[in-house]
Design a protein around this motif. Structure first.
Motif, short mmCIF file in Angstrom:
data_model
loop_
_atom_site.label_atom_id
_atom_site.label_comp_id
_atom_site.label_asym_id
_atom_site.label_seq_id
_atom_site.Cartn_x
_atom_site.Cartn_y
_atom_site.Cartn_z
N SER A 136 22.62 -6.89 103.91
CA SER A 136 21.25 -7.42 103.83
C SER A 136 21.16 -8.71 103.02
O SER A 136 20.09 -9.32 102.96
CB SER A 136 20.33 -6.38 103.21
N LEU A 137 22.26 -9.09 102.37
CA LEU A 137 22.29 -10.27 101.50
C LEU A 137 21.24 -10.18 100.39
O LEU A 137 20.57 -11.15 100.06
CB LEU A 137 22.11 -11.55 102.31
N LYS A 138 21.13 -8.98 99.81
CA LYS A 138 20.19 -8.74 98.72
C LYS A 138 20.89 -7.97 97.60
O LYS A 138 21.88 -7.27 97.83
CB LYS A 138 19.00 -7.91 99.21
N THR A 139 20.31 -8.07 96.43
CA THR A 139 20.79 -7.29 95.29
C THR A 139 20.44 -5.82 95.49
O THR A 139 19.38 -5.49 96.01
CB THR A 139 20.16 -7.82 93.99
N ALA A 140 21.32 -4.97 95.05
CA ALA A 140 21.10 -3.53 95.02
C ALA A 140 21.48 -3.06 93.62
O ALA A 140 22.08 -3.83 92.85
CB ALA A 140 21.95 -2.84 96.08
N TYR A 141 21.13 -1.83 93.27
CA TYR A 141 21.42 -1.34 91.93
C TYR A 141 22.07 0.03 91.98
O TYR A 141 21.74 0.85 92.83
CB TYR A 141 20.13 -1.27 91.09
N ILE A 142 22.97 0.27 91.03
CA ILE A 142 23.64 1.55 90.87
C ILE A 142 23.22 2.14 89.52
O ILE A 142 23.43 1.50 88.49
CB ILE A 142 25.17 1.39 90.91
N VAL A 143 22.63 3.32 89.55
CA VAL A 143 22.29 4.02 88.31
C VAL A 143 23.58 4.69 87.83
O VAL A 143 24.12 5.56 88.51
CB VAL A 143 21.18 5.07 88.54
N THR A 144 24.07 4.25 86.69
CA THR A 144 25.32 4.79 86.17
C THR A 144 25.09 5.83 85.07
O THR A 144 25.97 6.64 84.82
CB THR A 144 26.22 3.67 85.62
N ASP A 145 23.96 5.77 84.42
CA ASP A 145 23.64 6.73 83.36
C ASP A 145 22.18 7.13 83.44
O ASP A 145 21.31 6.27 83.53
CB ASP A 145 23.88 6.11 81.97
N LEU A 146 21.93 8.41 83.42
CA LEU A 146 20.59 8.96 83.29
C LEU A 146 20.75 10.17 82.38
O LEU A 146 21.32 11.19 82.78
CB LEU A 146 20.00 9.37 84.64
N TYR A 147 20.32 10.02 81.14
CA TYR A 147 20.56 11.05 80.14
C TYR A 147 19.26 11.44 79.47
O TYR A 147 18.44 10.59 79.12
CB TYR A 147 21.54 10.54 79.07
N VAL A 148 19.10 12.75 79.27
CA VAL A 148 17.99 13.30 78.50
C VAL A 148 18.58 14.29 77.51
O VAL A 148 19.40 15.15 77.87
CB VAL A 148 16.95 14.01 79.41
#
Length: 83
Positions: A34-46
């Motif tokens: 898509s020639l767009k930025t994407a994001y990877i969630v590497t940490d989700l902590y509670v």
């Protein structure tokens, strides 16, 4: 609190009475299709003592809004099978 660090990562944290009880961190990647930025969630902590109390929900909303505002193609979560 949400903050971006030199376009390398994005972090949100949740606080209860000024104590950080959760956080999320994501890193940008690039979708060549898509020639767009994407994001990877590497940490989700509670913190264990406040789990099941709705702390993660605002963290998820925070990073989702950030991705939306930055026209992300997608966001994905990577985790261990043990999680």
């Amino acid at each position: 609190m949400c903050e971006s660090h030199l376009n390398v990562s994005f972090q949100c944290s949740s606080k209860i009475k000024s104590e950080v009880v959760g956080f999320v961190q994501l890193y940008p990647t690039f979708s060549t299709v898509s020639l767009k930025t994407a994001y990877i969630v590497t940490d989700l902590y509670v913190k264990p003592s406040v789990r099941q109390k709705g702390v993660a929900h605002p963290l998820i909303e925070c990073y989702y809004q950030y991705c939306k505002e930055n026209s992300a193609r997608y966001v994905t979560l990577e985790t261990s099978v043990a999680n």
